[in-house]
Every structure is written in C-alpha cells, then in structure tokens.
Design an enzyme around this catalytic site. Structure first.
Site, PDB file in Angstrom:
ATOM      1  N   ASP A 102      -1.922   2.814   3.050  1.00 25.68           N
ATOM      2  CA  ASP A 102      -1.387   1.491   3.379  1.00 25.68           C
ATOM      3  C   ASP A 102      -0.854   0.895   2.077  1.00 25.68           C
ATOM      4  O   ASP A 102      -1.617   0.665   1.136  1.00 25.68           O
ATOM      5  CB  ASP A 102      -2.508   0.624   3.965  1.00 25.68           C
ATOM      6  CG  ASP A 102      -2.054  -0.792   4.252  1.00 25.68           C
ATOM      7  OD1 ASP A 102      -0.939  -1.183   3.829  1.00 25.68           O
ATOM      8  OD2 ASP A 102      -2.836  -1.522   4.894  1.00 25.68           O
TER       9      ASP A 102
ATOM     10  N   SER B 287      10.729  -1.952   8.147  1.00 28.40           N
ATOM     11  CA  SER B 287      12.157  -1.709   7.961  1.00 28.40           C
ATOM     12  C   SER B 287      13.053  -2.489   8.913  1.00 28.40           C
ATOM     13  O   SER B 287      14.263  -2.293   8.923  1.00 28.40           O
ATOM     14  CB  SER B 287      12.443  -0.218   8.099  1.00 28.40           C
ATOM     15  OG  SER B 287      12.114   0.196   9.396  1.00 28.40           O
TER      16      SER B 287
ATOM     17  N   TYR C  95      12.759 -10.136   6.846  1.00 27.78           N
ATOM     18  CA  TYR C  95      12.860  -8.789   6.304  1.00 27.78           C
ATOM     19  C   TYR C  95      13.816  -8.771   5.099  1.00 27.78           C
ATOM     20  O   TYR C  95      13.494  -8.225   4.036  1.00 27.78           O
ATOM     21  CB  TYR C  95      13.345  -7.848   7.406  1.00 27.78           C
ATOM     22  CG  TYR C  95      13.813  -6.506   6.909  1.00 27.78           C
ATOM     23  CD1 TYR C  95      12.916  -5.582   6.394  1.00 27.78           C
ATOM     24  CD2 TYR C  95      15.166  -6.184   6.949  1.00 27.78           C
ATOM     25  CE1 TYR C  95      13.354  -4.353   5.928  1.00 27.78           C
ATOM     26  CE2 TYR C  95      15.613  -4.954   6.495  1.00 27.78           C
ATOM     27  CZ  TYR C  95      14.704  -4.047   5.981  1.00 27.78           C
ATOM     28  OH  TYR C  95      15.141  -2.844   5.514  1.00 27.78           O
TER      29      TYR C  95
ATOM     30  N   LYS D 135      13.137  -7.926   1.051  1.00 23.68           N
ATOM     31  CA  LYS D 135      13.859  -6.938   0.251  1.00 23.68           C
ATOM     32  C   LYS D 135      14.445  -7.613  -0.991  1.00 23.68           C
ATOM     33  O   LYS D 135      14.497  -7.002  -2.075  1.00 23.68           O
ATOM     34  CB  LYS D 135      14.951  -6.267   1.092  1.00 23.68           C
ATOM     35  CG  LYS D 135      14.398  -5.306   2.140  1.00 23.68           C
ATOM     36  CD  LYS D 135      13.659  -4.124   1.485  1.00 23.68           C
ATOM     37  CE  LYS D 135      13.122  -3.114   2.470  1.00 23.68           C
ATOM     38  NZ  LYS D 135      12.392  -2.029   1.810  1.00 23.68           N
TER      39      LYS D 135
END
Lengths: 264, 264, 264, 264, 264, 264
Positions: free
Chosen positions: A49, A73, A134, A138
């Site tokens: 993890d 993702s 998300y 990133k």
C-alpha cells in the site's frame, strides 16, 4: 539498469509495460496493492500500500530507478486520493531521498492541465489548471518532485500522460492517445539520458491533432513513432457525435472537466 | 460582510488581524485548534481541527467569507502538514462548495516559490518552486483553489505572504516584509472587489527592495502603504553579516531553502 | 501648434476639450455633423459629415494636427457605424496623407478589447477582442492608422479611451475613468513628443484599480494625475450591487459586452 | 567598504563621483591614464593605462570593490577602443579573479542598445544592438562580466549609463539623463546589496519620459529621486528643433546611431 | 456537410475548389457577383452582390457551413473594398448569426501582416500590420469574426492565405505558396473539427522556406503535404533577380507593401 | 557566386569545406595564417594574419561573399584570442564595409551560450552566456556583425556551430553534432537567400536529442538531413560514463564550461 521498481504494476498500464519492458533491466520489481502472481523471469513482486510509509521505504531500497504509476488513476473520493496519491507520492520521494534510489519517472496526467481549452497549445511552462481532485493530486506530485529535485537532487520526469491504451476509445483520444510502445521508448530515454533534471513531458504519440508541444524537452530525444491516424475511421470514432459547446469537448480534460463533484 | 470566518485565529497573524479587522464584519467567527477565550464584541469562536471533515463543514456553514490562515505555518513533519494543510485545505474548499460560503482569502506563502533566486523578479505567472514540504502543501492549496474556481466558481485570492510581522526580523525580511496594516487593507480589497476570480497576489509591503511584481493584479486596487525602509538602520539589521553564496541568501525562500530535511 | 482640427467637437468630450485646450494652438478648427455656434476666440467651425470624402479633404487641408473624436461613439446600427467610423476614419487618414497634415490622435476605445476578462492585465500588445460593432470599427481605425504609419509615415496615437466623463457613473468606471484634465495632458504630450510613431495608449487616469498597463509607452511621458479614488464613496457607487458572474462585470467592456445585437 | 578602486577618475564623471562618494569608503583608490594631483583625504592615486596587464594587476590588488569607469567613453578609432575598453575590461576582470577583489560596477552604456527605436521599451533582457564600435566594446565588457560571474563568481552590476551630466544637454537627454546623485545612490546600493549577481541596470533618473524599465532589478532597491522635468523649459531645450525621421531621433543611441564610420 | 456556401465561386480560387471539393457536401451553393453557368452535379448557384444585405441574408439561409472567399482579393479603391470586404463581411456574419448557419472559413490574407519583415517568424498571436487597404479590410473581417465568436458563438477559421495558385509565380511565392490540395484538406479539417473556436491559421504549404508557424493551431490536425521545392528550379524562379533592400523583398507582403496608394 | 573568401581554410573545418564547396563558386579564395599548397582548380590562396588590418583589407577586396572561419577556435590565451578573434573580426567586417564585399557567414560558436543548462531549450533570442574567453570573443563578433548590419547594411549569418566533425567524438556531441554536408547546405542557403538580414542560426544536424530550436530562422529554408543517431551505438559512445552533476554535463558548453582559467 539493475533493479527498477514499477509501482502500480497490476493496473492496465502496468501490465502492458511489463511486456514491453521485459529484459530491459536485470530485475523489475513490481508492486501493487493487489497480489500479482504471474511473474515472469526477471520480475519480482512486493505487495504494498503506497500510503504505508515503512512499506514504501522497504520497497524502494535497493532500486536504481522508479517508474511510479501507482495510486489512484481516475477521479475518486478525497480519502482514496489522499492515501494513494498524496501520501503515496511523498512516501516514494522520501524513500528515494533516503535510499538514493536514482531517477523517477512520475506518471502525472493531462488532468493537471485539464481546464485549458482545446484551442490552447500548451507546453512545459503552461499553468497547472487541474480538472479534478485526481488532477490536483497529480499536481501535488509534480510540485513534490520539483522540491526533491531543487533541494535533494532527485531527478524526475513528470510525464503528463494523455490516454495510454491500446487504441483511442473516443474522439477526444485521437488527440491524447499515447501508444504503449511510445511510452516504453520514453521510459528508456528518461533513464538513459545523460542528464535528466526535472522536466515536464506530455505523454502523447505523434497524432494528427495535437494540443501539447514537447519542443522544450527535445533534449530527451523522445520522438514518438505511432499515430492515432490509423484509428480515425473506426466505427466508434466516426459515429461519435460531439457538441463543441459541451464542457467535455471545450476543455482538454474531457469528461473529467465536465463532471461535477465525485460522489461515491 | 455579515459573517467572516478567520481560521488560525490563535496564531500570531490571527491575533494581529483580530485587532485590525475589528468592526469590519457583523461577526467574525474565529477558529483554531487551541482554545481562544478573550473574545471581543463581534467575535465568536469555534474550536476546530481543520483536518476533521465534519467539524469543518459545520464551521464554514453560514459564513459569507473566509480568511484561511489555519494549518501549519512553517516546515514540519509530513504528517502534521498532511493533516493541517492538505486535509485542511480540502475540507475548507469542500465546505465552501457545499455551503456556498462566498470568497476565500487563502494564506499561501512565498515558500511556494522559494527556490527562485533573489535576482529573479517574479509575478503571478512564475512557476511554483517550493522550498519545503510546507511550501509544497501551500502549492497544493493553490491548485485546489484553482480547481474549485474553474469547476465550481468559488473565488479565491491566493496570497503568497512574505513575512507578516511587526517588523523585519532580519535582512531578508527587508524585501519580504508585509505590515499587518497592508495585509488588512488587502483583505478588505479582496472581499470588496466587484469580481475576484482566482488571482495570485504577493503579500508584501512597498519595500525599497522588491522581488515580486503585483502589476498583473492591479485590478484589485491594493496599493501597500508601508515600507521596510524605516527599519533599515535598526541594529539587528545593520549588524547581520550575510554571504551572497549562502543558499539562504541566494534563494528567495531564505532559511527554508537552505534547510535540509525536517527532523523532529 | 498652428491649426489643429478637432472632429466630433459637438459631443460631450469635444465640448469639454474645447475648454481645456483653449489657447493651446493658434487655431482650433472644430468640426461636427451638427452645427456649433458658440465659437470662442481661436476657434473656427466647419460642419462636416465625416463620411463625405470631399468634405473631409477640405476639412483637413491646412491643419498640422488632428484630434479625431468624430463618428459614432456607442453601439449603433452597422450603417451608422459604417458611415461615421469606417468611411470617416478612411477619409481622415487619406486626407492626412494627401495634405501632409501632421499627427493624429485617434480616439479609439476600450471596447476594442472589451471581451478580455477583468482579471487580465492588458498592455499595448494585447490582442484586440472587440465587444460590439462599435468596438470592431475602432479596431478597423487602429489597423488603418498602423497602415498609414507603416506605408506613409503618418504618426498616430491610438488612445483606447476608458470613460472620459466628469466623474465615474458606476462602479466599473472606477477602473476605466479618465479625467478630462488627464486626457488634455495626454493630447499635449502626443503633439509635443519628439517622435510619436504609432503607439497604443490606454486612456485612463491613475485610478486605484487598474486593468491596463501603459509601461510600454512611457516614452511619451504621460503620467496621469487624477484618480477615481475621490469618488469611491459617492452614494451611486456605494449603492450599486454587482454580480461577479454578470457578463457586464466579467468582461472589461461592461455593458457593451453584455448586450446582444443592437436593435434600432 | 575598505578600499574601492575608481578607474577613469580623471574624467568628468569620475571627478563628479569623487565629490559625492567622499567618505563612503576608508580609501578610494583613483586611477587614470593622466595624472591627478588634487587628492583629497581618503583618496590615493595610481596612474595606469588600463591596457597594461601588469599595471592593472597591481592596481586592483587589495581592493574590495571596483567602480570601473575607465577607458574610452565615446566613439573613437578601433585601436583606441581595443586598448582602453577591450584589453582594459579583460585586465580588470582578470585582476578581480586573481586577487578576489570583490564586486565590480561596470560602466556600460546605452550605446549597447542604441539601435532600438525610441518607441521600444527595453528591459534587462532586451537584445544588444550597439550603435557604434564604442557600443560594441561595452557589449564585450558585459559578456566578459557575465562570463566571470558564471565561471568564477565575480559579481558585477552592468550599468547602462544614459547621460550622466549636470543637466540634459539636449532634448534626447530629457529621456536618458541620470543625475550624479542618483548614480551615487546606485553605486552604494550595488555594493551594499546582500547578493548582487550580475544584473543589467539602466542608469537613468526618474525622468518624465522613459525608454527603459528597471522592474527586473527591483531587488537592488534603487529608486532614483531626480527628474529631468526641471530642465524641460530651459531655452536650449525649448529651442531645439527635431525631426522625428532623423536617425538621431528615431534610434535610442541618438547621434551615435546617426553617425557614420568614425574618421580620425 | 449538407449544404455549404462557397462565396466568390467565380474567382480563380473558387473555380479550383469547386473541383477539389466535388462530392464533399450534399450541396455546394455557389455565389458570385458575376454569373456562373457551368454547374456540376451537387452545385447550385445564387448570383449575389455581397454588399447587398438582404441578398446575403437569403444566400446564407439554410447553409450549415460557409467558405467565404468572396469580395475584393487585391488592392483596389476604398469604395470597392468597402462594398465587397467590409459590408460583405458584415453581411455574411450577421446572416450566420441570424440563420445559425454553422461554421465559417474566412479567407483572410497574408496582407493582414504584410509589413512584418521576412526575417520575422510569425504565429497566430503576431500583431496585425496590414500592407494595403485590402489588408486592412481583411483585418476588419478577422476582428468581426472574433466578435461574432466571443458574443454569439459563431465559430470561424481565419485563414491568412499566402499564395494559392497552381504554382509559385515568383521567388517570393516559394515561401507563401499553398497548393489547392493543401487548402482543400484544410477546409475539410476545419469543418470536421470537434471544436473549432476562432483560430488564426496561416494558409501555406510545407515549403522549404517558412515565415509562419502554425504550431499554435496543431489541434486542427492540418499537416500540409505539398512543397514549393518542386518549383525551385523553374526558369522564371531561377532567373528572377532580387534586391534584398527592395521593400517588396524586405516585407512579407511583397509588392503590396512596396506599392504606393492605389490609383484607379 | 563569383569569388568567395574562405578564412581559416587550413583548419579541419576549412579543409572539409574545400571539398564539399568545390565548384560552387567561380573562385574560392582561401586564406590562412599558415601556408596551403595543395590548391585545386578554382582555388586561390592568400596567406594572412587576420589581425593585420592592411592584409585583411587586401584579402577581402574583390570578394562577393565571405565564409569567416578564421581565428582561434578553442580556448586560448587572451592575447591569442584578441589578435585572431577580436582584431580579426573587426578587420573582416571593416573590409566588408569598405569594399562592399557582400554577405558574411560568421562562424560563431555554441560556446557563446555555453553556460545555459542542457535542459534549457534555446532559440535565436536566448541570452548570450559565454563559457570561455573564446566564447566571449565569438559574442563580440556577433555584436560587431549586428552593428555592421544595423548601420551599414552588411548582411551576416551568425552560425553558432555545435560540433562540426566527421562524427561525434563523445556523448555530448550526439546533441551538438553538425555534419559537414549539412553545414555545406547551410552555407549555400545563406548565400542564395533573397534576403538574409543578420540572423542567429544554430549549426546542428537533425539529431535525436536537441538543445536548440531554429524555428525562428525557417525563412532560410535550411533543413538538415543528417543525424547523430547512426553513431549512438559506437563503442566510444556506449562506453562513456557521465555524471549528470558534472559541470561538463550540466552546461551546454561541456568541457569549456567545466574548465578553469586557461593556462599556457
């Protein structure tokens, strides 16, 4: 390369790269949160993890290169993203620093710049405008990588991946598609470069329609060979109806930009 | 303003602003992780860990403006920063979206751009180059704010605060100092603007030496009145010896850029 | 200056300038489509439809400077704009070429750039984005002036006037207001400059909130003295309610950008 | 400052600075190709041809700062310029490297950029376009300084001096004039800065008309106090007749740009 | 495409496109000021003066795409240009708005930027510098198109056509030539794009010498196939004598820039 | 071309070009400081020290084009560089002016920009940052050429040659290599161009890894054909070990940037 770590090796992209990278390094150490049991020669596996600090420290130790695909993702709950992408990115970079683990190819995403309009040609210096939590995570990873470069000299390629699939699933991907072969070539270029630094690279093939200009990273010598042109006449492409005023068409992030707040 | 939330109200900057903002709004709702018991007229207090999602939802509800100073304000462990600055920023923005809580003044930091050299004049479009995990977390907050603006229309001023103290504590702060009065004026301008959008503003007074150019946000009408010039001849300034090759002098982030990895 | 032509002398701005420019030139030749009969010493008058080629040739002959305010000054039918602003501009520039009539101060307008958002700081090189047919016609005039400069050496100042009134009529004008005195000073600077060329100048006073940056034309030496700050607390300003998402607030052109197609 | 070297001390500018810098350093070492015999307290003198390598090595040794005005200061034969400005600059920088002599204020010139048109606003990054062999030699000096900075860490301020005289001698100098007091303040700022690097600074007072923008070097804290405005109504200014198409008016270098090849 | 309008269908370029576009749309509605009587299958014809408002309203109704070549295509009297290019462009865009007629490919011209020098590489953001009244009128058309896009959402491609002939007629056209096939491909790309917006595209083939860079509109996917290289050794090219100081050689507009005022 | 002067004809590059340029001009006049006695048909030779003013005047007279390779081509003492590269460049340009000798191809060097980092993509407008006295002298030559262009209309191509050898001697040259054939083609393009002006051109083949972008000089029509890709697998390339933190790897100038002061 002696030992390269591939995180997120159980995902679609990870599975594809296992094939194309076979034999490239003496050992490819795979990791994933889920078990992988179909190991090939030259592959080892560590279940991990990425949000687990000590586990990641062990995972990274002894590697001389990291392809960091792991984490969440697509859009998800903040808690999931926090664990996989925020803690995960920190743990990986901190492990690189502690264990002097060599270069990192960080799988960033076009969703870091997804709120730019399609008519805007972007390059490595374009402002980040994430289209999702998300995408924000990133962007966090990119900032973290830059910090580890400026302060600790950890080199990273920040690859804003477009759409790395077998083929474009829809019209938008005619512009964002990156073939697995082109990505594989990029990975090899990144680790072979005499000096990498901490560049932003748009991960996209040599498609007819382009939103992103990689001229500023020409020093890497990456010249994609594939093109989405061969898919332009597939039925699912020809039949798709698009509205230029749809936010999913207006913004580079597509459906990620058009979506509202993620609900479980 | 009817009800403005001031997070981090117990810190040095929070305490200073409580004085200068007195009477500006019908109610100033203070919050902090530690208790505050010296409330003045027009002030209310809610003790709150910003990392606690539900607590922040309650905290923000009913406010029509947020001055978000809360969280960790110097380098610290990643866990501390994760709770106060990463979770904290998410919780505040998500609460704004859910409760339509009006504008946010987000206390970002010069440490988001601390790895630029002093000779580099920055503006709102300069690349983020954080000098610390703290700086990375503030960059995360800026990206999050931009996302909530692009997708949900939440307006934010991203104020990269220099050094907001009574007076410059060292020679570097001759360039980074922002007086509390100038900050107060900026806060009022931000909430009074007919349209705010999501601008990056360098929080700095009209000092003789300048690293940051706010020309691009002239639409806000903020024209700082104070200057560090009055402190140039104080003994601690005159007596400080600096080496131009010291990383703390070379980089805008000063000691944050010069420090190594934070150790407890 | 010996003889300066002031077109559009019967309009509000023309009337104001007749006062402030009194005595500046040996003769100020006024023109307008409507009669003017209150001439002062040093003034002469020629009634003239700017769309009438021969009339404009006569009007311009013998002048050594032209302040071209004439034509349509707000949105109108295309036919009206065509006559006053398209034909009119051509006739004036062609007359300047034929009669070597000296410099032109062309009253362009902020509506040439009215579709930029307020948060965007513009300068002389910003793209034209007109907000109205009126704005398009002023853009045409700027292109024409540039052409007469590049090919025939006719010097022009292209002054994108904000709002030149006694005082700001609404909150938007706090940012766009130019006092008549500041405009008068600009006019004198333009005609006194050793070399003018063909610069774009934003016609705006030294207001607290600014959308436009005249740094690139600092060679003209125009430093506005007035500020809208003195009007910030007038009742009509304080009482105006604005919505940041209203197109008239979002875009620099204000109501011009928000309006639909002009209907008679 | 303990011992500062002032080259070209016998020129007009050198003589002026000897007065305004009196007492600033423990010792000001003057040098010139011609004798100076009116030394004041705190001044020493070394006669020196800057083209003489060994002489310059001795001259610089023991200094902790250099104000390098010496050499040829107007257009001349290439041989003269070669000796004074090319060899001279090399000798000075090489001496600084060998003797670790501290910072250099290099008296560069506006003639390094003299072929830009007046309507072009320049800053520190504008391309060099010299208007004379003299200007080329000053460009050489700037490149040399940059080289000694990049390779050997010698800090320099590259001051593109406009016109440093008691007052503007002609209309052009209304834009290029720098008062001796403002230059003196710049010198002090340069040597007092915590970090200098190798900046390009335009040496010009706060004149009404400006061709050059020093925003990028705001970190130096130099804010000129004087203005050519007080000379605008002097007879020689008012009576000068200029033609905007004269190369001496069109180009920033004035007469230097308009002149042909220098003939003895 | 169901029904596409081709204005200026009787001109050289129009005639060429009728061949290459045959069969592309269900119907191509041709228009011209002069009669066309050699209609092919799939073509209809409407004779129309573009300066006639009502006629253009009828002409455009029912079309779902417009290729607007009509009007005056070289320098001419202002009256001719006013009717064909100013009124004509307005009428076409207003008709598009009223009849929701779909996208427009506006045939703009390199003469919009003809006063840039050949050594200057231009892109979509380069300033307009028209070289003729014709060029000014095309600039007007571009501004009008932008206005109709910003306010009414009418999408347009503003194609600055270089020289669209069978072959380059002179040496200049080696750089400006666009083959009819490449233009045809561009037309198809423009109408097939999922989202067009309002881009500036330089209409030029893949010639060895290039003045214009279309990188910013790579999202259109137009990659010209032809090159003027095949004509480099034709006698009229080899034999042409050029003077680099001739304005027709210095400026991109060639003879248009070198010409004086148009005389009937 | 009738008579072209090739200076530095005795060096490695000169010898190579004598072969590839054979027959290109009626006469190629070779010059070098050392004798050349293997003349081919169409070649003449004049022995000449470029630092000798009168000798260079004679050398240049009667030529209608100059390929100026002569002088010192690597780091050396300042005296050597002064004579060959500073005096030499002046003498050549002054001779061109006096004898109206046509265009100059000036062999500048990548060492003019050698202190930029490899990750920085440069173009014609990038700042000069020389890595050696040699690089400074080439920068001097570029400034001189620009001066002779701006004032006297002498056209020059300033070719910043990478590494023009038979093959790359080391890994760095995989990025900087220019084949002799590509250079030959560039030379022909420069002298054949209808208008040259004074462009900066990076002299480099179409290598896989690129540091320099020649887009801005696309008007020259130079499209290199060769690539260092064919040498990537040669043993001396594969076996070279590089350290990304070595200054010779970090900076574009390679060993020139890494070297200290030149010692005889």
């Amino acid at each position: 390369m002696k030992r390269v770590l591939l995180t997120g090796a159980g995902g679609n992209l990870g599975r594809a790269l296992r094939k194309t990278l076979a034999g490239w390094a003496d050992e490819i150490r795979l990791s994933d949160i889920a078990p992988i049991d179909d190991l090939n020669e030259g592959e080892t596996f560590v279940q991990c993890d990425l949000g687990d600090y000590e586990a990641v420290m062990s995972l990274v130790e002894g590697c001389d290169g990291i392809i960091h695909l792991g984490g969440i993702s697509v859009e998800n709950t903040f808690d999931s993203i926090l664990n996989g992408n925020i803690k995960g990115a920190y743990n990986v970079y901190e492990a690189c620093r502690r264990h002097r683990a060599g270069r990192v190819l960080f799988a960033s995403s076009n969703h870091v710049i997804g709120y730019h309009e399609r008519e805007t040609c972007l390059d490595a210096d374009s402002a980040m405008r994430p289209d999702s939590l998300y995408g924000v995570s990133k962007g966090f990873g990119e900032l973290l990588a830059r910090y580890y470069w400026d302060k600790f000299g950890v080199e990273s390629a920040l690859v804003r991946i477009g759409s790395c699939f077998d083929k474009p699933a829809n019209r938008r991907m005619l512009s964002t598609w990156m073939s697995v072969d082109d990505f594989t070539d990029l990975i090899k270029r990144v680790f072979a470069a005499d000096r990498l630094g901490c560049p932003v690279v748009y991960g996209v093939s040599d498609n007819p329609t382009k939103w992103w200009d990689n001229t500023k990273v020409s020093y890497l010598g990456w010249n994609p060979k594939d093109s989405s042109a061969v898919f332009e006449n597939e039925p699912h492409i020809l039949e798709e109806v698009v509205d230029p005023n749809d936010p999913a068409v207006r913004y580079q992030g597509g459906g990620f930009a058009a979506a509202g707040h993620f609900e479980d």
